[in-house]
Design an enzyme around this catalytic site. Structure first.
Site, PDB file in Angstrom:
ATOM      1  N   LYS A   1     -10.272  -1.002  10.475  1.00 17.39           N
ATOM      2  CA  LYS A   1     -10.467  -2.237   9.702  1.00 17.39           C
ATOM      3  C   LYS A   1     -10.718  -3.436  10.613  1.00 17.39           C
ATOM      4  O   LYS A   1     -11.046  -4.513  10.161  1.00 17.39           O
ATOM      5  CB  LYS A   1      -9.245  -2.512   8.817  1.00 17.39           C
TER       6      LYS A   1
ATOM      7  N   GLN B   1      -4.329  -5.566   6.797  1.00 17.56           N
ATOM      8  CA  GLN B   1      -5.328  -6.497   6.232  1.00 17.56           C
ATOM      9  C   GLN B   1      -5.224  -7.887   6.860  1.00 17.56           C
ATOM     10  O   GLN B   1      -5.886  -8.821   6.400  1.00 17.56           O
ATOM     11  CB  GLN B   1      -5.142  -6.616   4.709  1.00 17.56           C
TER      12      GLN B   1
ATOM     13  N   HIS C   1       0.874  -1.186   0.000  1.00 18.04           N
ATOM     14  CA  HIS C   1       0.000   0.000   0.000  1.00 18.04           C
ATOM     15  C   HIS C   1       0.908   1.232   0.000  1.00 18.04           C
ATOM     16  O   HIS C   1       2.037   1.180   0.507  1.00 18.04           O
ATOM     17  CB  HIS C   1      -0.842  -0.054   1.274  1.00 18.04           C
TER      18      HIS C   1
END
Ligand code: C6P
Length: 414
Positions: free
Chosen positions: A232, A209, A129
């Protein structure tokens, strides 16, 4: 649609019932939320904790002697302990940041400026990212270091031979995503850490993630720095976490400076607080931290192993179901080497059009470069469409996605 094996013990629909937003309908249709990779929705337990923190326990932390301030401080520090336990990290090595982007910047500034010099190598991967690329580019520009990227295999995994070859340059740092936000690749972080350490490199892992989907044990992984982002993990925005090895954190200068992170201040100089507060300048996101504490407690109660098994089965089901859509290309490795997301492209249709048409059925997916432009370049595309899953995701959600994709093909007369 044919059903494949499911995790019979995990009731995702019952989990979904705990999310007020998932009870919403838009234009008379239910929401199919497949964008948890961008941000997770919040279960009632998290919303309740945030509400209670503001409604009943709000006062600035680490300052007041009155009961309310003590309660707020205890809730903040209690959340830190809970979050540290959740990922197997020592509490003093668990630093609250704004998000994982700030966590990585903290390391790039406070560790990087002291430890990386002219001609040094920083090893990255093409699947990072922007949050795990740009801070290192800035550091390299400032100190005259070089960036080197590990090769990818055609199915979107790291080529470990190319990694080993880069380690021969004796890099100062290896910075790698635990799970790619585009390819879904679950990287072999333990092996990466072991090999990097043998080559004398410090390792930073971007866990944004991973932490919402798999059991992460920071100590067992052995990474020197491990960061993740609260929103998240079913927590609120405005709070992230950096875990760092004590020796490294103690040797680093502070990142941001000001109130709360000091031990004493005089006109000309200051001394700094001990860990973890040395890296927490100004009023911390103490309410958000309680929300994140509630989120990890909620995930723990569901059982992260059960969540992981459920999501893995769902990803396998989705990968299988997507093969029914003609002209669809899926990026990334097979189900067993993936986290909880799938990026794809539909021949002849721009990824944004795919997302736009899916939205007509309230199927929420993300389209774009996913803040991973170098990876898009490596894949030879400008964008992908991405479906990402969470504990509340069901086969019905996947079926709605696949039906929607058939619909997109009809609209485009494919
Ligand atoms: N990825 C996505 O849709 P922040 O913004 O700091 O909370 O998270 C940044 C970040 C860092 N690393 C990885 C692997 C990420 O996936 C993200 C955020 C979102 O993929 C928004 S771009």
């Amino acid at each position: 649609m044919a059903a494949t094996a499911s995790t019979a013990t995990f009731d995702a629909a019952a989990v979904a019932a705990q999310f007020p937003i998932l009870q919403r309908e838009i234009d008379g249709r239910p929401l199919v939320y497949l964008d948890s990779g961008a941000t997770a929705q919040k279960p009632e337990a998290v919303l309740r904790t945030l509400d209670e923190s503001y409604r009943l326990h709000n006062a600035n932390i680490h300052r007041g002697v009155y009961t309310l301030a003590q309660e707020a401080t205890d809730r903040f520090e209690g959340a830190r302990e809970r979050i540290a336990r959740f990922v197997g990290a020592p509490t003093a090595e668990t630093i609250f940041t704004k998000n994982v982007t700030e966590a990585i910047n903290l390391v790039a500034y406070a560790w990087g400026r002291r430890n990386v010099g002219p001609g040094d190598t920083i090893v990255l991967t093409p699947m990072e990212h922007h949050a795990n690329i740009v801070p290192w580019q800035q550091l390299a520009l400032e100190v005259g270091a070089r960036l080197a990227y590990v090769e990818l295999t055609d199915d979107g995994r790291l080529d470990m031979d190319s990694f080993d070859a880069l380690l021969e340059r004796a890099p100062k740092l290896v910075a790698v995503a635990h799970v790619s936000n585009v390819l879904g690749t679950l990287n072999p972080v333990e092996a990466i850490v072991a090999r990097a350490h043998a080559a004398g490199a410090v390792v930073l892992v971007d866990g944004a993630q991973a932490v919402p989907h798999l059991r992460v044990d920071v100590r067992a992984l052995g990474a020197d720095f491990y960061g993740f982002t609260g929103h998240k993990v079913y927590g609120p925005t405005g709070v992230g976490v950096l875990h760092g090895r004590r020796e490294l954190l103690e040797a680093m200068p502070p990142f941001l400076t000001g109130g709360d992170m000091i031990s004493s201040v005089d006109f000309e100089s200051s001394t700094f607080h001990e860990l973890p507060w040395k890296f927490e300048a100004g009023t911390s996101p103490y309410v958000q931290a309680t929300g994140l504490g509630a989120a990890v407690e909620w995930l723990d109660a569901l059982g992260l192993e059960a969540v992981h098994a459920h999501e893995q089965a769902l990803v396998a089901y989705a990968l299988d179901a997507l093969t029914e859509v003609p002209g669809l290309t899926v990026y990334g490795p097979p189900a067993e080497q993936r986290g909880s997301l799938i990026s794809f492209a539909l021949d002849g249709v721009h990824p944004h059009d795919v997302a736009e048409l899916l939205n007509r059925r309230n199927v929420c997916v993300r389209a774009g470069h996913h803040c991973a432009q170098p990876l898009m370049r490596r894949l030879g595309v400008s964008a992908t469409t991405r479906a990402s899953f969470a504990a509340h995701s069901t086969r019905a959600d996947v079926d709605a996605l696949v039906d929607g994709l058939h619909d997109v093909r009809r609209v485009f007369r494919l």
